[in-house]
Design an enzyme around this catalytic site. Structure first.
Site, PDB file in Angstrom:
ATOM      1  N   TYR A 153      12.842   5.951  22.695  1.00 17.15           N
ATOM      2  CA  TYR A 153      13.016   4.517  22.942  1.00 17.15           C
ATOM      3  C   TYR A 153      13.637   3.813  21.727  1.00 17.15           C
ATOM      4  O   TYR A 153      14.407   2.863  21.876  1.00 17.15           O
ATOM      5  CB  TYR A 153      11.678   3.873  23.292  1.00 17.15           C
ATOM      6  CG  TYR A 153      11.227   4.135  24.701  1.00 17.15           C
ATOM      7  CD1 TYR A 153      12.090   3.992  25.783  1.00 17.15           C
ATOM      8  CD2 TYR A 153       9.904   4.513  24.974  1.00 17.15           C
ATOM      9  CE1 TYR A 153      11.670   4.230  27.080  1.00 17.15           C
ATOM     10  CE2 TYR A 153       9.480   4.745  26.275  1.00 17.15           C
ATOM     11  CZ  TYR A 153      10.364   4.608  27.321  1.00 17.15           C
ATOM     12  OH  TYR A 153       9.954   4.837  28.612  1.00 17.15           O
ATOM     13  N   HIS A 177      12.538   0.562  28.042  1.00 15.04           N
ATOM     14  CA  HIS A 177      11.104   0.776  27.911  1.00 15.04           C
ATOM     15  C   HIS A 177      10.309  -0.135  28.834  1.00 15.04           C
ATOM     16  O   HIS A 177       9.238   0.240  29.325  1.00 15.04           O
ATOM     17  CB  HIS A 177      10.686   0.547  26.455  1.00 15.04           C
ATOM     18  CG  HIS A 177       9.212   0.697  26.223  1.00 15.04           C
ATOM     19  ND1 HIS A 177       8.323  -0.354  26.350  1.00 15.04           N
ATOM     20  CD2 HIS A 177       8.465   1.786  25.893  1.00 15.04           C
ATOM     21  CE1 HIS A 177       7.101   0.080  26.081  1.00 15.04           C
ATOM     22  NE2 HIS A 177       7.158   1.365  25.812  1.00 15.04           N
TER      23      HIS A 177
END
Length: 232
Positions: free
Chosen positions: A25, A38
């Site tokens: 991420y 995310h």
């Protein structure tokens, strides 16, 4: 594939699945196309292997990590973020980046699970399917097939149906329990490892099985579960 060397001794268990997911991420947040990935609702279409070899991290010892996704742009974005770096961090541990490369899919008609395949038996009460509790292969593969088709159709926006069984032959390995820690909360995930998952590859289903190879099988793929390799 990311090849790297730790710069200090680290216990293998100190770099867990949430560490690797967070690293992924962190790469994506620098690309405006994926900066909010995310927080998006629904399936996260990526997966990753264990860091291998599976052993403690020794200073200047070679380690490898494979990240996969059916989304070519997502893979290219991570590659772009990494290709000019000399190092990165997992938690607070510095890793020297040796090489990053994009791998091409191999044509195969057999999978082997590299990380445990996880399925919910009942997702309302967060109960995972366990062969020790309920050894029903028909139930498992029906649920696995439904899950795979649902994700494939969600990714491509199609109404694909697989007329055959998901796998024509299989060899069960073992059931495993994996302890995870998130925000100091400990919980157990139950999964299964498979030595052989064989299927008939045709022109009609090749895209579907390529998707499974890239995305993984079962639940929690974005936490590194259900990662697949080709078996010769």
């Amino acid at each position: 594939m990311i090849k790297f060397e730790p710069k200090e001794h680290i216990k293998y268990s100190d770099i867990d699945k949430y560490t690797i997911q967070g690293f992924i991420y962190s790469l994506l947040k620098n690309d405006e196309s994926f900066s909010e990935y995310h927080n998006t609702f629904g399936f996260k279409f990526f997966n990753f292997s264990n860091i291998f070899p599976v052993s403690d991290f020794e200073k200047n010892s070679l380690k490898k990590l494979i990240i996969s996704s059916p989304n070519d742009d997502l893979i290219k974005s991570m590659y772009t973020q990494l290709k000019n770096r000399s190092s990165f961090r997992l938690k607070n541990y510095k890793m020297e980046l040796l090489k990053v490369e994009i791998l091409r899919n191999k044509k195969c008609s057999k999978f082997i699970s590299s990380t445990p395949i996880v399925l919910y038996e009942n997702n309302v009460d967060n109960r995972y399917y366990s062969f020790k509790q309920n050894p029903d292969f028909n139930f498992f593969f029906k649920r696995l097939k439904d899950n795979a088709i649902k994700k494939y159709n969600a990714f491509y926006g199609t109404d694909f149906e697989l007329d055959s069984e998901l796998f024509t032959n299989f060899e069960f390995g073992r059931e495993v329990s994996i302890r995870l820690v998130k925000n100091n909360n400990k919980f157990i995930v139950i999964g299964s490892l498979w030595k052989d998952l064989e299927f008939d590859l045709t022109s009609q289903n090749k895209d579907f099985y390529n998707f499974l190879f890239d995305n993984g099988l079962g639940e929690k793929n974005s936490l590194g579960f259900g990662f697949l390799n080709c078996r010769k």
